[in-house]
Design a protein around this motif. Structure first.
Motif, PDB file in Angstrom:
ATOM      1  N   SER A  58       0.840  -1.264  -0.007  1.00 21.42           N
ATOM      2  CA  SER A  58      -0.006  -0.154   0.134  1.00 21.42           C
ATOM      3  C   SER A  58       0.824   1.330   0.050  1.00 21.42           C
ATOM      4  O   SER A  58       2.191   1.199   0.347  1.00 21.42           O
ATOM      5  CB  SER A  58      -0.834  -0.036   1.412  1.00 21.42           C
ATOM      6  N   SER A  59       0.123   2.424  -0.492  1.00 19.83           N
ATOM      7  CA  SER A  59       1.086   3.646  -0.392  1.00 19.83           C
ATOM      8  C   SER A  59       1.142   3.930   1.158  1.00 19.83           C
ATOM      9  O   SER A  59       2.210   4.472   1.450  1.00 19.83           O
ATOM     10  CB  SER A  59       0.296   4.772  -1.003  1.00 19.83           C
ATOM     11  N   ALA A  60       0.509   3.624   2.009  1.00 18.12           N
ATOM     12  CA  ALA A  60       0.676   3.697   3.355  1.00 18.12           C
ATOM     13  C   ALA A  60       1.775   3.078   3.866  1.00 18.12           C
ATOM     14  O   ALA A  60       2.574   3.554   4.491  1.00 18.12           O
ATOM     15  CB  ALA A  60      -0.601   3.278   4.046  1.00 18.12           C
ATOM     16  N   ALA A  61       1.815   1.845   3.415  1.00 18.39           N
ATOM     17  CA  ALA A  61       3.127   0.935   3.947  1.00 18.39           C
ATOM     18  C   ALA A  61       4.507   1.852   3.374  1.00 18.39           C
ATOM     19  O   ALA A  61       5.221   1.831   4.080  1.00 18.39           O
ATOM     20  CB  ALA A  61       2.920  -0.275   3.358  1.00 18.39           C
ATOM     21  N   ALA A  62       4.273   2.224   2.062  1.00 21.30           N
ATOM     22  CA  ALA A  62       5.561   2.877   1.660  1.00 21.30           C
ATOM     23  C   ALA A  62       5.839   4.129   2.274  1.00 21.30           C
ATOM     24  O   ALA A  62       7.014   4.401   2.813  1.00 21.30           O
ATOM     25  CB  ALA A  62       5.262   3.231   0.140  1.00 21.30           C
ATOM     26  N   GLU A  63       4.707   4.805   2.562  1.00 23.54           N
ATOM     27  CA  GLU A  63       5.203   6.138   3.483  1.00 23.54           C
ATOM     28  C   GLU A  63       5.770   5.851   4.639  1.00 23.54           C
ATOM     29  O   GLU A  63       6.817   6.447   5.223  1.00 23.54           O
ATOM     30  CB  GLU A  63       3.705   6.855   3.576  1.00 23.54           C
ATOM     31  N   ALA A  64       5.024   4.672   5.314  1.00 27.04           N
ATOM     32  CA  ALA A  64       5.717   4.329   6.630  1.00 27.04           C
ATOM     33  C   ALA A  64       7.187   4.169   6.581  1.00 27.04           C
ATOM     34  O   ALA A  64       7.945   4.176   7.432  1.00 27.04           O
ATOM     35  CB  ALA A  64       4.541   3.576   7.513  1.00 27.04           C
ATOM     36  N   SER A  65       7.367   3.274   5.568  1.00 30.40           N
ATOM     37  CA  SER A  65       8.471   2.704   5.494  1.00 30.40           C
ATOM     38  C   SER A  65       9.625   3.633   5.303  1.00 30.40           C
ATOM     39  O   SER A  65      10.754   3.827   5.735  1.00 30.40           O
ATOM     40  CB  SER A  65       8.474   1.705   4.173  1.00 30.40           C
ATOM     41  N   ALA A  66       9.416   4.772   4.441  1.00 32.17           N
ATOM     42  CA  ALA A  66      10.217   5.907   4.206  1.00 32.17           C
ATOM     43  C   ALA A  66      10.235   6.616   5.392  1.00 32.17           C
ATOM     44  O   ALA A  66      11.267   7.017   5.776  1.00 32.17           O
ATOM     45  CB  ALA A  66       9.574   6.927   3.341  1.00 32.17           C
ATOM     46  N   ALA A  67       9.422   6.854   6.289  1.00 29.82           N
ATOM     47  CA  ALA A  67       9.435   7.522   7.558  1.00 29.82           C
ATOM     48  C   ALA A  67      10.550   6.558   8.532  1.00 29.82           C
ATOM     49  O   ALA A  67      11.297   7.393   9.150  1.00 29.82           O
ATOM     50  CB  ALA A  67       8.004   7.415   8.285  1.00 29.82           C
TER      51      ALA A  67
ATOM     52  N   LYS B 188      -3.881   1.003   6.885  1.00 32.54           N
ATOM     53  CA  LYS B 188      -3.963   2.345   6.339  1.00 32.54           C
ATOM     54  C   LYS B 188      -5.349   2.874   7.077  1.00 32.54           C
ATOM     55  O   LYS B 188      -5.607   4.074   7.453  1.00 32.54           O
ATOM     56  CB  LYS B 188      -4.283   2.157   5.014  1.00 32.54           C
ATOM     57  N   ALA B 189      -6.434   1.901   7.254  1.00 32.67           N
ATOM     58  CA  ALA B 189      -7.522   2.366   8.037  1.00 32.67           C
ATOM     59  C   ALA B 189      -7.321   2.783   9.353  1.00 32.67           C
ATOM     60  O   ALA B 189      -7.654   3.996   9.857  1.00 32.67           O
ATOM     61  CB  ALA B 189      -8.425   1.375   8.233  1.00 32.67           C
TER      62      ALA B 189
ATOM     63  N   GLU C  87      -4.399   4.399  10.448  1.00 33.19           N
ATOM     64  CA  GLU C  87      -3.749   5.780  10.132  1.00 33.19           C
ATOM     65  C   GLU C  87      -4.776   6.760  10.000  1.00 33.19           C
ATOM     66  O   GLU C  87      -4.857   7.853  10.698  1.00 33.19           O
ATOM     67  CB  GLU C  87      -2.850   5.674   9.118  1.00 33.19           C
ATOM     68  N   ILE C  88      -5.632   6.491   9.064  1.00 32.57           N
ATOM     69  CA  ILE C  88      -6.862   7.441   8.822  1.00 32.57           C
ATOM     70  C   ILE C  88      -7.571   7.466   9.899  1.00 32.57           C
ATOM     71  O   ILE C  88      -8.071   8.732  10.387  1.00 32.57           O
ATOM     72  CB  ILE C  88      -7.789   6.705   7.778  1.00 32.57           C
ATOM     73  N   GLU C  89      -7.849   6.666  10.721  1.00 31.58           N
ATOM     74  CA  GLU C  89      -8.486   6.864  12.203  1.00 31.58           C
ATOM     75  C   GLU C  89      -7.846   7.932  13.072  1.00 31.58           C
ATOM     76  O   GLU C  89      -8.419   8.823  13.743  1.00 31.58           O
ATOM     77  CB  GLU C  89      -8.946   5.585  13.020  1.00 31.58           C
ATOM     78  N   MET C  90      -6.378   7.857  13.133  1.00 36.67           N
ATOM     79  CA  MET C  90      -5.756   8.802  13.965  1.00 36.67           C
ATOM     80  C   MET C  90      -5.627  10.014  13.374  1.00 36.67           C
ATOM     81  O   MET C  90      -5.765  11.003  14.080  1.00 36.67           O
ATOM     82  CB  MET C  90      -4.341   7.910  14.101  1.00 36.67           C
ATOM     83  N   GLU C  91      -5.546  10.218  11.994  1.00 42.59           N
ATOM     84  CA  GLU C  91      -5.639  11.464  11.346  1.00 42.59           C
ATOM     85  C   GLU C  91      -7.107  11.913  11.844  1.00 42.59           C
ATOM     86  O   GLU C  91      -7.037  13.252  12.044  1.00 42.59           O
ATOM     87  CB  GLU C  91      -5.594  11.383  10.031  1.00 42.59           C
ATOM     88  N   LEU C  92      -8.082  11.241  11.709  1.00 45.99           N
ATOM     89  CA  LEU C  92      -9.433  11.793  12.079  1.00 45.99           C
ATOM     90  C   LEU C  92      -9.409  12.361  13.631  1.00 45.99           C
ATOM     91  O   LEU C  92     -10.067  13.370  13.927  1.00 45.99           O
ATOM     92  CB  LEU C  92     -10.574  10.739  11.853  1.00 45.99           C
TER      93      LEU C  92
ATOM     94  N   LYS D 296      -8.530   3.222  -2.550  1.00 42.11           N
ATOM     95  CA  LYS D 296      -9.295   4.597  -2.934  1.00 42.11           C
ATOM     96  C   LYS D 296     -10.380   4.483  -2.303  1.00 42.11           C
ATOM     97  O   LYS D 296     -10.883   5.506  -1.757  1.00 42.11           O
ATOM     98  CB  LYS D 296      -9.418   4.468  -4.605  1.00 42.11           C
ATOM     99  N   LEU D 297     -11.264   3.554  -2.294  1.00 43.51           N
ATOM    100  CA  LEU D 297     -12.582   3.435  -1.689  1.00 43.51           C
ATOM    101  C   LEU D 297     -12.191   3.991  -0.340  1.00 43.51           C
ATOM    102  O   LEU D 297     -13.141   4.625   0.316  1.00 43.51           O
ATOM    103  CB  LEU D 297     -13.110   2.011  -1.407  1.00 43.51           C
ATOM    104  N   LEU D 298     -11.235   3.343   0.428  1.00 40.65           N
ATOM    105  CA  LEU D 298     -10.934   3.762   1.982  1.00 40.65           C
ATOM    106  C   LEU D 298     -10.927   5.072   2.062  1.00 40.65           C
ATOM    107  O   LEU D 298     -11.150   5.829   3.002  1.00 40.65           O
ATOM    108  CB  LEU D 298      -9.900   2.909   2.388  1.00 40.65           C
ATOM    109  N   GLU D 299      -9.775   5.476   1.114  1.00 44.80           N
ATOM    110  CA  GLU D 299      -9.484   7.045   1.367  1.00 44.80           C
ATOM    111  C   GLU D 299     -10.519   7.885   1.069  1.00 44.80           C
ATOM    112  O   GLU D 299     -10.520   8.951   1.625  1.00 44.80           O
ATOM    113  CB  GLU D 299      -8.244   7.329   0.574  1.00 44.80           C
ATOM    114  N   GLU D 300     -11.591   7.504   0.098  1.00 45.74           N
ATOM    115  CA  GLU D 300     -12.471   8.425  -0.345  1.00 45.74           C
ATOM    116  C   GLU D 300     -13.637   8.435   0.536  1.00 45.74           C
ATOM    117  O   GLU D 300     -14.412   9.411   0.598  1.00 45.74           O
ATOM    118  CB  GLU D 300     -12.667   8.483  -1.662  1.00 45.74           C
ATOM    119  N   THR D 301     -13.783   7.184   1.038  1.00 45.11           N
ATOM    120  CA  THR D 301     -15.322   7.034   1.825  1.00 45.11           C
ATOM    121  C   THR D 301     -14.922   6.685   3.212  1.00 45.11           C
ATOM    122  O   THR D 301     -16.137   6.617   4.112  1.00 45.11           O
ATOM    123  CB  THR D 301     -16.227   5.992   1.363  1.00 45.11           C
ATOM    124  N   GLY D 302     -13.840   6.183   3.653  1.00 42.86           N
ATOM    125  CA  GLY D 302     -13.789   5.612   5.021  1.00 42.86           C
ATOM    126  C   GLY D 302     -14.114   4.283   5.037  1.00 42.86           C
ATOM    127  O   GLY D 302     -14.088   3.923   6.330  1.00 42.86           O
ATOM    128  N   ILE D 303     -14.574   3.732   4.088  1.00 40.67           N
ATOM    129  CA  ILE D 303     -15.029   1.997   4.136  1.00 40.67           C
ATOM    130  C   ILE D 303     -13.999   1.233   3.829  1.00 40.67           C
ATOM    131  O   ILE D 303     -13.351   1.164   2.882  1.00 40.67           O
ATOM    132  CB  ILE D 303     -16.305   2.064   3.129  1.00 40.67           C
TER     133      ILE D 303
END
Lengths: 522, 522
Positions: free
Chosen positions: A25-34, A71-72, A74-79, A468-475
């Motif tokens: 996932s891009s999430a994984a890639a980002e975290a990996s970069a971090a 990723k879900a 991470e999004i929860e923490m962002e919210l 994309k579904l997750l990022e755009e709708t939270g589902i």
């Protein structure tokens, strides 16, 4: 200084460095970069690294809790941190976790569990007598009358007796408590019996036949045990039916490179939701008998049957009804759990396995293997007892119990129909009837341009879609690639557990997302 | 007819056909003979047989629940059927199962658990406020506020935070919740981390160093994983101390035939009861650092220290106190459990593992592997929370909690001294001080004639001794051969968990038996 080093580590997400399989996932890639920013010692200084670790464990994939779920989170923490999104909450439709979706526990089950946990309550007038009776029975079978004692490795005797009585009532065929093994959820039973079955090297390595799509526990355990996964495909055009010709094809091809000894069946199907007909089960048993295959029947969704023309038939029952030649020969292990059905008690990790025609010496080996982990959680065993031994007509708790059970199962049936109907109204989504279990597994059209976009992100196309579904709708749903699917087809698995009104919202959001997605990549 | 076939099977004991390793019992032999009478199909007709099964599982041995325990169960059934014996009950001193021996659960722990199980009780005036506060905190961290939801695979967040705070208080060294993994008892954590560590083939297969005597979980898991067991011997003449020269010898010899990568330590010792000095722990850590070994520290008996001159030091604490070069390099996993200490909650299967210096990529792999089994039992996680987060001074439940804890630990200390003293008065029994844990592991003299008699029964001499002890006194202990011991020495492991008066009776019976045994075979 040490303290600082530790604190730096806190905020990071070391889990997201991509161990979940092919679909990064891009999430994984980002975290990996971090991670690389941190003054981490280089991997070669560690004893345990990706290079040195157990390669079979490295090969394990488990999509249901994979990158999409990270990723879900991470999004929860962002919210929580107040970051604005096009939605206000993440809806975790990735896993069959009923209580997390708001389903209430069955009162009677929890009353008995509370009484067992804190026996002082046996004197309390606020608990019904039938719950007290059950609790006393369980406690009397526990060492020192305590859930805190180890049980026998095979499980508490009286609970195994209750399981056998339940199976006897269900099937009209006798069951023997000696053949019942209580487990830490069904997953534990399945992996234990597979552990016994795997042997040989090279072309004589044990092959394990599993349905595609499958529940990824199977592929994960097969990988861990270094067994050979043998895929047979369910027939999507035919409501995900199991076709014995396909079993035969898969077996024949597998024999070139392994020794297929085990046939796994999931009925009702996960993620596919089909309920097998009695005829089909007979055919499968005949096939296993003919080809000398050890049968594993995963029947954890046996209470979750919704289609009026479907009925659950256990493999055990059909095996016995087929007569002595089958019932005295075919080796079968079947599995049940406290986690699904109408009780949804996942957290207690309760389950059982019934074995038929297991060689007495192997039973000894099985108990020995189980003994190493001492016993399944006794609280989970107690929960299993209530599942197989609920209140009876005439007992104080019967009415409330029946009402609660009916409410859950009635709602699930409604939601199964609702989901099928709504998905099938969307262009580019095709959904088989949800005959049973608690998931929809619709086929989705992913346009060629989206497939290309996914490839450029090094993602499976359906992972790209679900991300994309997750990022755009939270589902949060799980891509079909995590379960296996025919090359070139795409799916996702979504639970139908959210409450009716919420589920309607979810379905409409998926619909809107899908239409937009088609448009964007057309 | 099918029904009849099933019923015939009921009375038999298919577990006793000798899968427990080298030391066959007469009980097992009898049961095995009994099996042959039944019209059982011959093994070659089965797919899963002793010949076809996983050879690594076949090689597993687990003495703590082995043939002697099966025999104990048979004797109990005979007593129930009214068969006369020289005793009226079987005393199961084979396993550290406190509640089964009459120890009462800690009230506060069970109150919190009951409140979590059945949250209606949060309105009950009969539960103290501090228990309600703990229960609310745990429930708020659970999906849908229910113990019935799956938790994160690593465990409930707030419980991991409580564990980290506990470790920080205990050690005076910071702990990070990200490094805490809740487990299904300590056994689960130990086998999971070993599963990650094992790789390679032939001479490069992973070697795992374990103490001899050891707790047989280690040898069992090593066998299951097909790793190489590397024995280092504890120094019986020196209170079972761990000697680094012996570690060095074992490592050097092992390097000829495997790749030793892991060093397991049990402190306080099981079955040997020694408590390691701070100096010794430092030496071991230095050795692991020097030789690049991954350390596993099994510290489940950390609350069970009785000798006034001994103190528990965690490996984590000593590692950090040794400075940055060690604390940032040595890879360590340490384990704790709800099953031992003063709470003795074995049945809930709660535990945790703390990892230090685990490579971030490996953390990802670990979470992935744990995800396949979804999560540890949430009720066990809740129990672990109370263990690390008990009532504090000033809170309503503090006084009762302290009294109960003190009662259990004070009694255990008394019983440790009593056992040591009494055993050492018996000619032919030598017992090291029980500095910690909950077992005596005395050395016993077995005369040459008894060794011969054992050989003629195809039993290890100490199995022969323990079988006779069981048959003549009803006392069930585990032979030293199940734990490993220096060639030609004999021991048994006995728990000190029976209540004081009962323990005195047990010890006197062992003494009388031993003297009679010496006489009989002199």
């Amino acid at each position: 200084m040490q303290r600082a080093a530790v604190l730096v580590r806190r905020g990071s997400c070391p889990r997201a460095s991509g161990p979940w399989g092919r679909s990064h996932s891009s999430a994984a890639a980002e975290a990996s970069a971090a991670l690389k920013v941190r003054p981490e010692r280089s991997p070669r200084d560690r004893i345990l690294t990706l290079e040195s670790m157990n390669p079979q464990v490295k090969a394990v994939e488990y999509a249901v809790r994979g990158p999409i779920v990270l990723k879900a989170g991470e999004i929860e923490m962002e919210l929580q941190r107040g970051i604005k999104k096009p939605f206000t909450e993440v809806i975790r439709a990735n896993i069959g976790d009923a209580h997390a979706m708001g389903q209430q526990p069955i009162t009677f089950l929890r009353q008995v569990m509370a009484l067992c946990t804190y026996p002082n309550l046996l004197n309390s007038p606020s608990f019904p007598e039938d719950a007290k009776k059950r609790a006393r029975r369980i406690l009397q079978a526990c060492g020192g009358n305590s859930l805190g004692s180890y049980s026998a490795s095979q499980g508490v005797n009286c609970i195994r007796e209750d399981v056998a009585a339940f199976i006897t009532r269900r099937d009209g065929v006798p069951a023997d408590p000696d053949n019942i093994y209580l487990t830490t959820g069904a997953s534990d039973g399945i992996s234990t019996i597979l552990k016994l079955l795997v042997s040989g090297g090279g072309k004589s390595r044990t092959g394990v036949m599993i349905p595609i799509p499958q529940y990824p526990l199977y592929s994960a355990v097969i990988s861990e045990l270094d067994a050979v996964q043998v895929n047979y495909y369910l027939d999507e055009e035919n409501c995900w039916a199991l076709n014995v010709d396909e079993l035969r094809r898969a077996l024949r091809q597998a024999k070139d490179h392994c020794d297929p000894k085990v046939l796994c069946i999931i009925n009702p199907g996960n993620p596919t939701g089909q309920v097998q007909s009695r005829k089909c089960i007979e055919d499968v048993i005949h096939f296993a008998w003919e080809e000398k295959l050890f049968l594993l029947a995963d029947e954890v969704y046996q209470d979750n049957v919704y289609s009026p023309d479907c009925r659950f038939h256990s493999f055990k029952k059909v095996l016995y009804q087929m007569g002595h030649e089958y019932s005295s020969n075919v080796e079968l292990a079947s599995f049940h759990s406290t986690s699904k059905g109408y009780m949804g008690e996942c957290g207690y990790r309760g389950g059982y396995m019934e074995v038929i025609n297991l060689h007495p010496e192997i039973k000894g080996q099985l108990v020995k293997l189980l003994s190493v982990r001492l016993c399944p959680p006794v609280s989970g065993q107690a929960a299993m007892d209530i599942v197989v031994n609920p209140p009876e007509p005439g007992e104080e708790s019967f009415e409330q119990f029946s009402r609660e059970k009916e409410f859950v199962l009635g709602n699930l049936a409604k939601k199964a129909k609702l989901t099928e109907d709504l998905f099938n109204q969307v262009p580019g989504i095709q959904c088989n009837p949800l005959q049973g279990a608690m998931y929809a597994f619709p086929r989705i059209l992913i346009p060629a341009k989206a497939v290309e976009a996914a490839q450029s992100h090094k993602m499976a196309p359906d992972m790209f879609y679900c991300m994309k579904l997750l990022e755009e709708t939270g589902i949060c749903v799980v891509p079909g690639s995590g379960f296996g699917q025919r090359e070139g087809t795409y799916h996702f698995r979504m639970t139908i557990l959210p409450p009716v009104e919420k589920l309607k919202t979810v379905l409409h959001k998926v619909k809107d997302f899908h239409l937009k997605f088609l448009e964007q990549y057309s």
